[in-house]
Write an enzyme that holds these catalytic residues in place. Structure first.
Site, short mmCIF file in Angstrom:
data_model
loop_
_atom_site.label_atom_id
_atom_site.label_comp_id
_atom_site.label_asym_id
_atom_site.label_seq_id
_atom_site.Cartn_x
_atom_site.Cartn_y
_atom_site.Cartn_z
N GLY A 177 0.75 -1.25 0.00
CA GLY A 177 0.00 0.00 0.00
C GLY A 177 0.78 1.29 0.00
O GLY A 177 0.19 2.36 -0.18
N GLU A 203 3.83 -6.77 1.48
CA GLU A 203 3.34 -7.09 0.13
C GLU A 203 3.28 -5.85 -0.75
O GLU A 203 2.21 -5.49 -1.25
CB GLU A 203 1.93 -7.68 0.23
N PRO A 204 4.39 -5.16 -0.95
CA PRO A 204 4.32 -3.97 -1.79
C PRO A 204 4.16 -4.34 -3.27
O PRO A 204 4.77 -5.31 -3.73
CB PRO A 204 5.68 -3.29 -1.56
N ARG A 212 2.79 -1.50 -5.98
CA ARG A 212 2.98 -0.26 -6.73
C ARG A 212 4.36 0.38 -6.54
O ARG A 212 4.95 0.87 -7.48
CB ARG A 212 1.90 0.73 -6.29
N ARG A 251 -6.36 3.26 -15.61
CA ARG A 251 -6.39 4.02 -14.34
C ARG A 251 -7.04 5.41 -14.44
O ARG A 251 -7.82 5.77 -13.56
CB ARG A 251 -4.98 4.13 -13.75
N TYR A 259 -10.18 5.54 -12.02
CA TYR A 259 -9.98 6.22 -10.73
C TYR A 259 -9.77 7.73 -10.88
O TYR A 259 -9.43 8.40 -9.90
CB TYR A 259 -8.74 5.68 -10.01
N CYS A 269 -14.46 4.39 -28.31
CA CYS A 269 -15.71 5.12 -28.54
C CYS A 269 -16.48 5.39 -27.26
O CYS A 269 -17.60 4.90 -27.08
CB CYS A 269 -16.56 4.35 -29.52
N GLU A 270 -15.89 6.07 -26.33
CA GLU A 270 -16.62 6.62 -25.19
C GLU A 270 -15.84 7.80 -24.62
O GLU A 270 -14.61 7.82 -24.68
CB GLU A 270 -16.95 5.58 -24.13
N1 LLP Z 1 -1.70 -6.88 -0.73
C1 LLP Z 1 -3.03 -6.98 -0.95
C2 LLP Z 1 -3.80 -7.97 -0.21
C3 LLP Z 1 -3.63 -6.14 -1.91
O1 LLP Z 1 -4.94 -6.24 -2.13
C4 LLP Z 1 -2.86 -5.20 -2.62
C5 LLP Z 1 -3.46 -4.33 -3.62
C6 LLP Z 1 -1.47 -5.15 -2.36
C7 LLP Z 1 -0.94 -6.00 -1.39
C8 LLP Z 1 -0.55 -4.21 -3.06
O2 LLP Z 1 -0.85 -2.88 -2.85
P1 LLP Z 1 0.15 -1.76 -3.42
O3 LLP Z 1 1.45 -1.89 -2.68
O4 LLP Z 1 0.34 -2.01 -4.88
O5 LLP Z 1 -0.55 -0.51 -3.16
N2 LLP Z 1 -5.79 -1.02 -9.45
C9 LLP Z 1 -5.59 -0.03 -8.40
C10 LLP Z 1 -4.88 -0.60 -7.20
C11 LLP Z 1 -5.53 -1.82 -6.61
C12 LLP Z 1 -4.81 -2.40 -5.42
C13 LLP Z 1 -5.37 -3.71 -5.01
N3 LLP Z 1 -4.70 -4.36 -3.94
C14 LLP Z 1 -4.86 1.16 -8.98
O6 LLP Z 1 -4.54 1.16 -10.17
O7 LLP Z 1 -4.61 2.13 -8.28
#
Ligand code: LLP
Length: 421
Positions: free
Chosen positions: A239, A275-276, A278, A314, A318, A346-347
């Site tokens: 996150g 669990e990174p 992004r 994205r 979002y 087409c949107e």
């Molecule tokens: N662990 C779990 C259980 C998760 O559900 C997620 C992301 C992560 C780790 C990794 O999170 P991160 O470090 O990447 O923030 N599609 C959206 C983001 C969806 C995230 C879903 N879960 C976007 O493009 O912003």
């Protein structure tokens, strides 16, 4: 920091000229930097130095097998959320003992697949899932190592669609009921409780919500130990956010995040998992696209690109911001003008940016969407029968296509016309 910089006026991916890749691969395409992926993984690994830990890359953010192999070779584990992701991780050579299985709706087939192939732990999100896992594991004569994902009711202060730790969100078990459900888990056959899991959301730009959640996890660890459970592992989720613009306030660094972890749960003697997604993959990737037309509307200029919402969802999904820069560096002093940057789908939702200040561009010019490595290619579709966007990996002065663009024939060959038609 990333490795997409201008050199002699041309945007490079490490030591490779992106315009050169465009001429070989065509546009649009994703391009990833091995050096950036490596650097970002190591930042997390170093941030947790001194603690027993495993950085499990959230592969939902970028799941190409070549990228997984690169990270796996550095020692990364992975966080998977489906049988497909599990199969990809294994295809990349990641051993089962470095794979954690998250997700709110694991099927019995997925449970069996992971138990068969090897798994570090399941992060269980509900009582029905716990019962199903107990049945599947004991039916196979296996034992499933588990954590329970708790929902700490903490607001991650991020986009509504990616906040996961409030009580109204579908994720985890209510933390208030945790002791009761851990007691149930301890009684079930085929289940071995090893720890606690939490993940409160994505693109967090402040440490405060993490601090609140991890404090609750620390308290729960002590309570559960007092109840007689052996809590030896904490999975603290992912996150941590990234800067999507050059001028906004930079989110906290992995080292600050590591210090926070040390401060909140470091004295518990638990093995730490994170669990990174992004932060490892986001700024390690860009999407390169070509200008098809510059169209003068009644009161605005539209920059029509050959990339669309199906390639990078994205902004449409979002309202996300991605910096969009020309591959040829604008000369100093050129005049910028506002443009709406759109794709051919087409949107009207197929809009990447409205009234974005851009340097002069003309048909045929190339542009790059920055920070597109995470949740870019993985969320692409073939909407409007646009073939899936290809992926390229750069390493120093080497580049390789790690997923080719399907031909129209490849795409059409998947459809079957029944005999009776
Ligand atoms: N662990 C779990 C259980 C998760 O559900 C997620 C992301 C992560 C780790 C990794 O999170 P991160 O470090 O990447 O923030 N599609 C959206 C983001 C969806 C995230 C879903 N879960 C976007 O493009 O912003």
């Amino acid at each position: 920091m990333d490795h997409f910089l201008y050199r002699d006026g041309r945007l490079m991916a490490e030591d490779v000229d992106l315009a050169q890749i465009a001429s070989e691969v065509g546009t649009p395409f994703y391009c990833y930097s091995a050096a950036t992926l490596t650097r970002h993984f190591r930042l997390f690994d170093e941030a947790l130095a001194g603690m027993d830990h495993l950085v499990c890359f959230a592969m939902k953010s970028l799941s190409n097998v070549a990228v997984l192999k690169l990270l796996g070779d550095l020692g990364a584990g992975v966080d998977v959320v489906s049988g497909g992701e599990y199969a990809r991780a294994r295809a990349a050579g990641i051993p089962g003992e470095r794979i954690v299985f998250s997700g709110v709706g694991k099927t019995r087939e997925e449970m069996a697949q992971a138990l068969e192939g090897g798994i570090r732990q399941f992060n269980v999100e509900s009582e029905p899932e716990l019962l199903a896992l107990s049945e599947v594991a004991s039916g196979m004569g296996a034992t499933a190592p588990i954590t329970l994902r708790v929902n700490p009711d903490v607001d991650a202060q991020t986009h509504e669609k990616i906040a996961t730790g409030r009580k109204e969100d579908k994720f985890g078990i209510p933390i208030a009921r945790a002791r009761e459900i851990y007691a149930e888990a301890a009684r079930l056959p085929g289940i071995k409780v090893i720890g606690i899991d939490v993940h409160i959301g994505s693109q967090l730009t402040s440490l405060a919500p993490f601090e609140a959640a991890y404090g609750k996890v620390a308290d729960l660890t002590r309570q559960l130990r007092a109840d007689g459970h052996e809590i030896s592992r904490l999975d603290l989720g992912g996150g941590l956010g990234i800067p999507y613009t050059r001028d906004n306030l930079a989110p906290p660094l992995p080292s600050d995040y590591g210090d926070l972890i040390r401060r909140t749960v470091g004295d518990l003697g638990c093995e730490i998992e994170i669990e990174p997604g992004r932060l490892i993959s986001g700024n390690a990737g860009i999407l390169v696209s070509r200008v098809i037309y510059v169209k003068e509307g009644e009161d605005r200029t539209f920059l029509i690109l050959d990339a669309a919402m199906n390639d990078l969802l994205r902004p449409a999904m979002y309202g996300a911001h991605h910096d969009i820069v020309p591959l040829v560096e604008p000369a100093p002093g050129v005049e910028y003008a506002p443009m709406d940057i759109v794709g051919p789908v087409c949107e009207s939702g197929d809009t990447f940016a409205k009234t974005r200040s851009m340097p002069p561009l003309k048909a045929g010019d190339l542009v790059a969407f920055r920070s597109a490595g995470a949740y870019g290619a993985v969320m692409a579709s073939e909407y409007n029968s646009r073939p899936l966007v290809p992926e390229v990996l750069v390493h120093g002065d080497h580049s390789a296509v790690i997923r080719p663009r399907p031909t129209f024939d490849d795409m059409i060959a998947r459809d079957i016309i029944p005999q009776w038609l």
